[in-house]
Write an enzyme that holds these catalytic residues in place. Structure first.
Site, PDB file in Angstrom:
ATOM      1  N   LEU A  55      -6.089  -0.902  -7.061  1.00 31.07           N
ATOM      2  CA  LEU A  55      -7.405  -0.470  -6.989  1.00 31.07           C
ATOM      3  C   LEU A  55      -7.808  -0.092  -5.471  1.00 31.07           C
ATOM      4  O   LEU A  55      -8.468   0.584  -4.992  1.00 31.07           O
ATOM      5  CB  LEU A  55      -8.552  -1.272  -7.645  1.00 31.07           C
ATOM      6  CG  LEU A  55      -8.644  -1.181  -9.076  1.00 31.07           C
ATOM      7  CD1 LEU A  55      -9.740  -1.965  -9.715  1.00 31.07           C
ATOM      8  CD2 LEU A  55      -8.805   0.177  -9.555  1.00 31.07           C
ATOM      9  N   GLY A  56      -7.317  -1.253  -4.724  1.00 32.07           N
ATOM     10  CA  GLY A  56      -7.256  -1.137  -3.290  1.00 32.07           C
ATOM     11  C   GLY A  56      -6.975  -2.295  -2.670  1.00 32.07           C
ATOM     12  O   GLY A  56      -6.355  -3.247  -3.205  1.00 32.07           O
TER      13      GLY A  56
ATOM     14  N   GLY B  73      -7.943  -5.332   0.496  1.00 31.69           N
ATOM     15  CA  GLY B  73      -8.925  -5.630   1.311  1.00 31.69           C
ATOM     16  C   GLY B  73      -8.425  -6.637   2.176  1.00 31.69           C
ATOM     17  O   GLY B  73      -7.137  -7.111   2.281  1.00 31.69           O
ATOM     18  N   GLY B  74      -9.318  -7.238   3.102  1.00 26.23           N
ATOM     19  CA  GLY B  74      -8.900  -8.253   4.108  1.00 26.23           C
ATOM     20  C   GLY B  74      -8.334  -9.658   3.215  1.00 26.23           C
ATOM     21  O   GLY B  74      -7.628 -10.299   3.978  1.00 26.23           O
ATOM     22  N   PHE B  75      -8.591 -10.143   2.097  1.00 30.90           N
ATOM     23  CA  PHE B  75      -8.224 -11.148   1.311  1.00 30.90           C
ATOM     24  C   PHE B  75      -7.057 -10.802   0.282  1.00 30.90           C
ATOM     25  O   PHE B  75      -6.568 -11.799  -0.252  1.00 30.90           O
ATOM     26  CB  PHE B  75      -9.396 -11.651   0.732  1.00 30.90           C
ATOM     27  CG  PHE B  75     -10.386 -12.065   1.712  1.00 30.90           C
ATOM     28  CD1 PHE B  75     -10.302 -13.231   2.363  1.00 30.90           C
ATOM     29  CD2 PHE B  75     -11.588 -11.347   1.839  1.00 30.90           C
ATOM     30  CE1 PHE B  75     -11.355 -13.459   3.443  1.00 30.90           C
ATOM     31  CE2 PHE B  75     -12.631 -11.462   2.703  1.00 30.90           C
ATOM     32  CZ  PHE B  75     -12.400 -12.730   3.595  1.00 30.90           C
ATOM     33  N   GLY B  76      -6.683  -9.607   0.283  1.00 35.71           N
ATOM     34  CA  GLY B  76      -5.436  -9.246  -0.607  1.00 35.71           C
ATOM     35  C   GLY B  76      -5.744  -7.973  -1.495  1.00 35.71           C
ATOM     36  O   GLY B  76      -6.824  -7.586  -1.293  1.00 35.71           O
TER      37      GLY B  76
ATOM     38  N   VAL C 254      -6.459  -5.512  -4.808  1.00 32.00           N
ATOM     39  CA  VAL C 254      -7.190  -5.694  -5.881  1.00 32.00           C
ATOM     40  C   VAL C 254      -6.353  -4.797  -7.180  1.00 32.00           C
ATOM     41  O   VAL C 254      -6.175  -3.769  -6.729  1.00 32.00           O
ATOM     42  CB  VAL C 254      -8.756  -5.039  -5.614  1.00 32.00           C
ATOM     43  CG1 VAL C 254      -9.566  -5.379  -7.023  1.00 32.00           C
ATOM     44  CG2 VAL C 254      -9.265  -5.694  -4.469  1.00 32.00           C
TER      45      VAL C 254
ATOM     46  N   LYS D  36      -8.495  -9.672  -8.179  1.00 29.00           N
ATOM     47  CA  LYS D  36      -8.005  -9.825  -6.883  1.00 29.00           C
ATOM     48  C   LYS D  36      -6.991 -10.961  -6.377  1.00 29.00           C
ATOM     49  O   LYS D  36      -7.343 -12.005  -6.706  1.00 29.00           O
ATOM     50  CB  LYS D  36      -9.259 -10.076  -5.879  1.00 29.00           C
ATOM     51  CG  LYS D  36      -9.221 -10.247  -4.222  1.00 29.00           C
ATOM     52  CD  LYS D  36     -10.388 -10.553  -3.806  1.00 29.00           C
ATOM     53  CE  LYS D  36     -11.309  -9.104  -3.746  1.00 29.00           C
ATOM     54  NZ  LYS D  36     -11.914  -8.791  -2.193  1.00 29.00           N
TER      55      LYS D  36
ATOM     56  N   ASP E  12     -19.067  -9.778   5.876  1.00 28.86           N
ATOM     57  CA  ASP E  12     -18.502  -8.668   6.122  1.00 28.86           C
ATOM     58  C   ASP E  12     -18.930  -7.454   4.934  1.00 28.86           C
ATOM     59  O   ASP E  12     -18.029  -6.951   4.198  1.00 28.86           O
ATOM     60  CB  ASP E  12     -16.822  -8.963   5.840  1.00 28.86           C
ATOM     61  CG  ASP E  12     -15.935  -7.902   6.185  1.00 28.86           C
ATOM     62  OD1 ASP E  12     -16.094  -6.839   7.093  1.00 28.86           O
ATOM     63  OD2 ASP E  12     -14.639  -7.959   5.453  1.00 28.86           O
TER      64      ASP E  12
END
Ligand SMILES: *[C@@H]1O[C@H](CO)[C@@H](O)[C@H](O)[C@H]1NC(C)=O
Ligand SMILES: *[C@@H]1O[C@H](CO)[C@@H](O)[C@H](O)[C@H]1NC(C)=O
Ligand SMILES: *[C@@H]1O[C@H](CO)[C@@H](O)[C@H](O)[C@H]1NC(C)=O
Length: 851
Positions: A539-540, A542-545, A547, A561, A658
């Site tokens: 799906l996308g 992000g900064g943390f991993g 999704v 996630k 964030d």
């Protein structure tokens, strides 16, 4: 041949000599301890010597000999470090242990006033460092012992609390930080006033209470029950009031510490993993904090909001109460009359603050205790001191009942508490249970009450529903007629926000926290649900991993996630953080459903959002016309409510850090939901300002004080919110937008137009011509107020909500925003790298140590 043997032997001796000479546990006046020597206790459990925790100073400390990662259980000179590189620990002329620095100056001493000779200092197998007469090993005759002066660690066989003979109150105090053993802000100390209990102090203020000891455990620590590996003891007699614990298997290491952020943590050493595991910690939730609901307020994490007033009381400060700040407590709304009052039973209660209590007697039964309380007009509540067996002992509280909480029946914990209420209130208690299992005068009334209550409860609920419906209609009519005053509207917003009890719609109210217990998934399940984390399901990122969309057969569609950055927390700790975050539930927050935390893989499972992120609409030429002004305004209000909840709902005060358009997700009804909150907690990054070495955030949304000094607060979130609002209104990204003629970014550009009175120009063209001019201008003004350079000038989120909802309120004029001028970047080569990272859209950047 022989000769070579001897040489070898001598060689070995030389090699091991220093170690051989260390296998001692005692210091004498003729045999001091020098810098590279240590004492080792007889069974080799503990070791004592000089150490440097990483701050260039030298300390004398005790640590576990067998644990590789140095774990200090005691520090002698925590507040008087040796700043030179050498020192000696010896027995001084008066028989005390003395720590000398390089120049021979005494830095620290055991400091007993009786001058003595022939003393030795010995490190015992339990970690106690004692000064005793050379030939006297009787513990009762120790002249001094480190167990009387603990640092931050509480060990088996230690006692916390008062020694009535010596007048010493033994307590633990946190280290300043991981590398500084100096006396920190938090301490854990017995309070013997009234009904003894142990209190965590933050400097001079109470931070959390254990609740008093009731024979089974502390009434505020239900987790103590059912612990099978250790045994707790609470002693109160003429010699002492003390608390201690022992391990059932004494060769298992366990220690209780108070850490530098004010939490108690019990660690148990796990032999198989060779690691300390956090077995237990405290405080665990909102209601553990002292005075969360003030006097006469009852905190219950299953309620939303968590505070309710005791029967017969109303909030002292209704406005703060609505904003979920219950700390002002409640005031009496119905008059007591000593003669006719009755008592209500509250079950599963953490007892009110013990210092306001009065121990009547340790043997009395409950009904006798009730009689005493009834006759004494200043007695507000009573209970048994010891709840084991049939219960015994009598303790009564003076009128102010402070810091109570109620546990869910299923959790256990707490105990029965009888509180004085006016006779008239006995008939109408929707809040409290009043089953009767005691005896005594008051209980007769209780019995009648319980019958009356069931019928009353129904009535009250009906009335509440009716009232709520009316209110809703009224507020609808009001907004139609467009004649609302600011005061009324703000109240409606609060209602819509679900803050008041009447409207729980916005919360996942109705179901309690327990029913929504966090799901723990195993990795296999998630692998299958996401088709091996396939790209199609992505799906996308992000900064943390990344999704992924996941299909859990029974659980439906979820967003998974997969965390790529490794958190530096232990598994249990991480689970606890996740559990805490899962408890944050609000209509405008993406709900965390569960997690999978294994050694190698860490995943968070969220509810799935059909319409993905606001990003996809706002900055897409084709889609942006799908969100008209009304939708945009609703989205802004929704984000504001979600953020208010994060900032106000909990004492943890979740700061998002964030907030950005791509973190605003939309469900199928286009309700905005904030995602990625609490990540700082999960990543163990949530330190105090001074300790922050990493800034997590996204350029374009970071407030100046955060980006430059790493200072974060709710006001830095407000800044990001302001940027969001201006982006939503203008349909333009702040980051990457640069007005060449003026050298301004979006914020600077809008501010300039605002000052010129042309702010309406910035409105996104794709909105069309159906919009309220006032609303748009109000949003721009609020956005500008939120991005002001000085944090103290920016409004807080509750203010923002009031401003959003009020059509007549005079808003203040914004001053210049933070970061509004964009510097030219065409001159140097060295900045090219920076430029590159600045042009990647929406990538979360991590700036290591901005200072
Ligand atoms: C006690 O703990 C030690 C160390 O973990 C273990 O080796 C031993 O078997 C335990 N003893 C008992 C009786 O459980
Ligand atoms: C203190 O303990 C709490 C609870 O386990 C934990 O969340 C926190 O990170 C700890 N603080 C430090 C500085 O270790
Ligand atoms: C009544 O209760 C108060 C507070 O609990 C206590 O201090 C006082 O001694 C009691 N009076 C009598 C007569 O027992």
């Amino acid at each position: 041949m022989r000769r070579s043997h001897t040489t070898t032997f001598i060689f070995i001796l030389v090699l091991f000599y220093p170690f051989l000479s260390l296998a001692i546990d005692t210091i004498t006046s003729t045999q001091p301890l020098t810098i590279n020597q240590t004492l080792v206790s007889k069974g080799e459990a503990f070791e004592l010597g000089f150490f440097n925790p990483g701050n260039d100073n030298l300390y004398i400390g005790i640590w576990y000999k067998q644990v590789q990662q140095k774990t200090y259980v005691w520090v002698a000179n925590r507040d008087a470090p040796i700043t030179s590189s050498n020192g000696t620990l010896t027995i001084g002329g008066n028989g005390n242990i003395v720590l000398l620095n390089q120049t021979g100056t005494a830095i620290w001493s055991s400091n007993q006033s009786v001058p003595l000779t022939n003393t030795v200092a010995q490190l015992l197998e339990n970690g106690n460092f004692v000064v005793r007469r050379e030939n006297d090993e009787n513990p009762d005759n120790y002249i001094w012992q480190s167990f009387d002066y603990p640092t931050d660690t509480f060990l088996p066989e230690m006692k916390l609390g008062w020694n009535r003979k010596t007048g010493i109150n033994r307590y633990i105090r946190a280290w300043k930080s991981k590398t500084d053993p100096g006396s920190g802000d938090y301490s854990f100390k017995m309070d013997i006033d009234g009904y003894p209990e142990i209190i965590i102090w933050e400097k001079e203020t109470k931070y959390c209470r254990s609740g008093s000891w009731n024979g089974k455990g502390f009434s505020g620590v239900p987790q103590m029950q059912g612990v099978s590996i250790m045994h707790f003891d609470f002693l109160e007699n003429s010699d002492e009031i003390s608390y201690s614990f022992e391990m059932l298997n004494t060769s298992v290491y366990s220690r209780l510490i108070i850490n530098s952020t004010g939490s108690l943590q019990r660690f148990v050493w796990v032999d198989t993993t060779k690691q300390w595991s956090v077995y237990w910690f405290f405080p665990r939730d909102l209601c553990d904090y002292y005075g969360e609901c003030g006097t006469f307020g009852i905190c219950n994490t299953n309620n939303n909001p968590v505070c309710t007033c005791m029967t017969g009381y109303t909030p002292r400060n209704q406005q703060a109460w609505n904003l979920r700040d219950g700390s002002d407590g409640c005031v009496r709304s119905s008059k007591l009359d000593c003669g006719s009052d009755g008592f209500l039973l509250l079950k599963n209660m953490k007892l009110p603050e013990g210092s306001r209590a009065f121990v009547v007697n340790t043997t009395m039964n409950l009904s006798e205790c009730g009689e005493i309380c009834k006759m004494n007009c200043s007695c507000g509540a009573y209970t048994n001191m010891d709840v084991t067996g049939n219960g015994s002992g009598c303790v009564i509280w003076a009128v102010d009942l402070m810091d109570m909480r109620q546990y869910a029946e299923t959790v256990g914990g707490g105990q029965d508490l009888y509180v004085r209420v006016a006779a008239s209130d006995l008939d109408q208690s929707p809040v409290t249970e009043s089953t009767n299992n005691g005896s005594g005068n008051g209980n007769h009334v209780v019995k009648i009450a319980s019958i009356a209550i069931s019928s009353f409860a129904v009535l009250v609920i009906l009335l509440a529903l009716l009232y709520w419906k009316k209110k809703k209609i009224r507020s609808l009519e009001k907004s139609k007629r467009d004649i609302t005053g600011p005061q009324d509207r703000s109240e409606d917003i609060l209602l819509n926000d679900g803050v008041t009890v009447t409207n729980k719609k916005d919360y996942y109210g109705g179901t309690t926290m327990d029913e929504r217990e966090l799901h723990l998934y195993d990795f296999k399940t998630l692998e299958m649900a996401t088709d091996n984390f396939s790209d199609e399901n992505k799906l996308g990122e992000g900064g943390f991993g990344c999704v992924y969309k996941g299909n859990l057969m029974e659980g439906g569609i979820v967003a998974v996630k997969r965390l790529s950055r490794i958190s530096d927390q232990g598994i249990e700790e991480l689970k606890n953080e996740v559990r805490l975050i899962a408890k944050l539930q609000h209509r405008n927050l993406v709900r965390l459903i569960g997690c999978c935390i294994e050694v190698k893989e860490k995943l968070l499972i969220y509810e799935f959002m059909e319409n993905k992120s606001l990003n996809m609409f706002l900055f897409d030429k084709k889609k942006s016309s799908m969100i008209n002004w009304k939708m945009r305004f609703d989205i802004i209000c929704g984000i504001a409510r979600g953020l208010l909840y994060l900032h106000h709902d909990s004492r943890f005060k979740i700061i998002h850090r964030d907030l950005k358009v791509s973190n605003i997700l939309l469900d199928k009804d286009m309700t905005p939901k904030i995602s990625d909150f609490g990540m700082a907690r999960i990543f163990g990054n949530d330190q105090t300002e001074a300790e922050t070495t990493k800034v997590v955030g996204t350029y374009g949304y970071m407030s100046p004080e955060y980006a430059m000094d790493g200072l974060f607060s709710t006001k830095s979130d407000v800044f990001s919110f302001g940027v969001l609002v201006l982006e939503i209104v203008s349909g333009t990204k702040n980051r990457g937008t640069f007005y060449t003629t003026s050298q301004l970014n979006l914020l600077g550009h809008i501010w300039t137009l605002w000052k010129e009175g042309n702010a309406l120009e910035v409105l996104d063209e794709s909105v069309g011509d159906k919009y309220s001019k006032d609303e748009v201008l109000r949003c721009i003004q609020i956005g500008l107020l939120c991005v002001q350079e000085q944090p103290e000038d920016r409004p807080n989120m509750s203010k923002v909500l009031v401003m959003l909802s009020s059509e007549t309120m005079q808003l203040p004029q914004p001053t210049y925003p933070g970061f509004f001028i964009v510097k030219r970047r065409d001159d140097t080569e060295s900045s090219s790298k920076m430029d590159e990272s600045m042009t990647i859209n929406e990538v979360t950047v991590t700036v290591i140590d901005p200072r």
